[in-house]
Design a protein around this motif. Structure first.
Motif, PDB file in Angstrom:
ATOM      1  N   UNK A 235       0.818  -1.217   0.000  1.00 44.41           N
ATOM      2  CA  UNK A 235       0.000   0.000   0.000  1.00 44.41           C
ATOM      3  C   UNK A 235       0.851   1.267   0.000  1.00 44.41           C
ATOM      4  N   UNK A 236       2.128   1.151   0.430  1.00 39.03           N
ATOM      5  CA  UNK A 236       3.000   2.327   0.472  1.00 39.03           C
ATOM      6  C   UNK A 236       3.758   2.542  -0.843  1.00 39.03           C
ATOM      7  N   UNK A 237       3.693   1.588  -1.763  1.00 38.04           N
ATOM      8  CA  UNK A 237       4.498   1.668  -2.980  1.00 38.04           C
ATOM      9  C   UNK A 237       4.049   2.747  -3.970  1.00 38.04           C
ATOM     10  N   UNK A 238       2.738   2.975  -4.186  1.00 40.33           N
ATOM     11  CA  UNK A 238       2.337   3.958  -5.204  1.00 40.33           C
ATOM     12  C   UNK A 238       2.934   5.348  -5.001  1.00 40.33           C
ATOM     13  N   UNK A 239       3.088   5.783  -3.741  1.00 34.69           N
ATOM     14  CA  UNK A 239       3.645   7.117  -3.487  1.00 34.69           C
ATOM     15  C   UNK A 239       5.053   7.229  -4.076  1.00 34.69           C
ATOM     16  N   UNK A 240       5.887   6.221  -3.858  1.00 32.40           N
ATOM     17  CA  UNK A 240       7.266   6.281  -4.329  1.00 32.40           C
ATOM     18  C   UNK A 240       7.361   6.005  -5.824  1.00 32.40           C
ATOM     19  N   UNK A 241       6.412   5.236  -6.363  1.00 31.34           N
ATOM     20  CA  UNK A 241       6.351   5.060  -7.813  1.00 31.34           C
ATOM     21  C   UNK A 241       6.051   6.405  -8.482  1.00 31.34           C
ATOM     22  N   UNK A 242       5.134   7.169  -7.890  1.00 30.39           N
ATOM     23  CA  UNK A 242       4.827   8.498  -8.422  1.00 30.39           C
ATOM     24  C   UNK A 242       6.039   9.424  -8.330  1.00 30.39           C
ATOM     25  N   UNK A 243       6.841   9.278  -7.268  1.00 27.97           N
ATOM     26  CA  UNK A 243       8.054  10.093  -7.142  1.00 27.97           C
ATOM     27  C   UNK A 243       9.031   9.765  -8.277  1.00 27.97           C
ATOM     28  N   UNK A 244       9.092   8.505  -8.646  1.00 31.36           N
ATOM     29  CA  UNK A 244       9.918   8.119  -9.799  1.00 31.36           C
ATOM     30  C   UNK A 244       9.431   8.788 -11.074  1.00 31.36           C
ATOM     31  N   UNK A 245       8.119   8.768 -11.260  1.00 35.60           N
ATOM     32  CA  UNK A 245       7.546   9.334 -12.492  1.00 35.60           C
ATOM     33  C   UNK A 245       7.800  10.839 -12.597  1.00 35.60           C
ATOM     34  N   UNK A 246       7.963  11.507 -11.463  1.00 42.13           N
ATOM     35  CA  UNK A 246       8.158  12.951 -11.463  1.00 42.13           C
ATOM     36  C   UNK A 246       9.579  13.369 -11.808  1.00 42.13           C
TER      37      UNK A 246
END
Length: 402
Positions: free
Chosen positions: A291-302
């Protein structure tokens, strides 16, 4: 430069870089042969017989050689110009060069002003070795001026600045060497499998401990961002290598805070920030904290970087961890939907995968095999798996064969 190098170089250009190359090479009186070669290479996605035939047709005899040599010189020159304001090191180098030119033309004060700008910029961005170059250039100018207008305290202060910058740079480089050695062992061997393997890491731990002790004597205020970053990266890699995902994640959280407080020191070269996010996501997956992974995936995309290699790798890392999360949860339909935009051009997708670092490509391929099997596509999964097995053993991440 050969076509084998020119072709991938031309295809690595972004839209903005291609436009810049065209705009700055137009005009009357310009030899257009290299521009025809530029367009010809762009028109062919792969190096194949079709491209060879087209080159022979457009450049008969010996006309290809001068065109390719000129094209290489032009592209490299335009890329240097295009990136000159995006890289701190280039800006500092330009200031040092400007200072030298001004000094040689008798404009001593203007030259010194440029050196001061270079020194301040180097210190602001923690480019210690560049600060040393600026200080040494200033000292050499003082010598040639026979120290006119310079007193001994000023000279001593300059020498002290050089010593401080060299000490900090040396410490950061030593930390980097320790981290890179540990990271190499992790990627080559994976998680240690026994207490005896853990003991073999003690040489690096002892070196890091001694290095930190030497730094403590100079005072914690002297520790640079680079030194702290390398120390925390080392600690996180050590915890990962001994299989302590919780310990690794705790250190990564500290590292994330350090990066958040110092964005100007890494945004131009975000390699270590990418490694940080990749490590956090790997640890979250290990600990099943999906559940905590999407936040850091979005940081990668940025992450928006001009650095070639990273700007190709980062989007696929974000895609990889997004797919990994879905496949682990057996949400195969959602995984297919996520891949749909890429599957619109299967050949292009495979070509992009082939340009990733070897171990990253292997991990991606194996994830796609898992997806094929989950969907019941046994033939497709077996075909991709056979392709992985045909690769050299070094393509396998260490964690897969320990």
């Amino acid at each position: 430069m050969t076509i084998d190098v020119l072709h991938p170089l031309i295809h690595s250009l972004t839209k903005s870089e291609k436009r810049y190359c065209r705009l700055t090479t137009g005009g009357s009186g310009v030899d257009k042969g290299f521009l025809r070669l530029f367009d010809c290479l762009l028109a062919h996605d792969t190096l194949n017989e079709e491209l060879t035939v087209e080159l022979d047709r457009q450049f008969p005899g010996s006309t290809l050689e001068p065109a390719r040599k000129h094209l290489y010189r032009v592209v490299m020159q335009r890329l240097r110009q295009f990136e000159q304001n995006q890289r701190v090191e280039v800006r500092i180098g330009q200031l040092l060069h400007d200072s030298q030119i001004l000094y040689e033309r008798g404009l001593v004060q203007a030259s010194q002003d440029q050196l001061e700008k270079a020194r301040l910029l180097a210190q602001q961005h923690e480019r210690g070795l560049y600060a040393v170059l600026a200080a040494r250039q200033q000292a050499e100018q003082w010598v040639r001026l026979q120290f006119d207008g310079v007193d001994e305290p000023a000279l001593a202060s300059l020498h002290d600045q050089i010593r401080q910058q060299l000490d900090q740079s040396q410490a950061a480089l030593q930390h980097a060497a320790l981290y890179e050695t540990l990271l190499f062992r992790y990627q080559a061997r994976g998680v240690v499998g026994s207490p005896a393997d853990t003991l073999r890491l003690n040489d690096l731990l002892l070196e890091e401990y001694q290095l930190l002790n030497r730094q403590t004597r100079t005072g914690p205020s002297r520790r640079s961002f680079a030194l702290l970053q390398q120390h925390l990266h080392f600690q996180s890699a050590y915890f990962r290598m001994i299989g302590d995902g919780a310990g690794s994640l705790r250190v990564y959280r500290e590292l994330e805070t350090l990066f958040a407080r110092n964005p100007t020191l890494w945004t131009h070269q975000p390699l270590y920030y990418v490694q940080l996010l990749e490590g956090i996501l790997a640890d979250l997956r290990l600990l099943e904290q999906y559940e905590a992974m999407p936040y850091f995936i979005d940081r990668l995309r940025l992450i928006d970087t001009p650095v070639q290699g990273l700007n190709r790798l980062v989007p696929y890392l974000a895609l990889y961890f997004s797919l990994l999360r879905l496949v682990d949860a057996r949400h195969y339909t959602d995984a297919v939907a996520l891949l749909a935009p890429y599957q619109a051009d299967p050949a292009g997708f495979e070509r992009e995968l082939s340009q990733l670092p070897m171990t990253t490509r292997t991990e991606f391929d194996l994830l796609l095999v898992r997806l094929n099997l989950g969907l019941g596509q046994l033939s497709a999964g077996l075909h991709r798996l056979n392709r992985v097995l045909a690769l050299p053993a070094r393509s396998l991440p260490g964690t897969l064969y320990t």
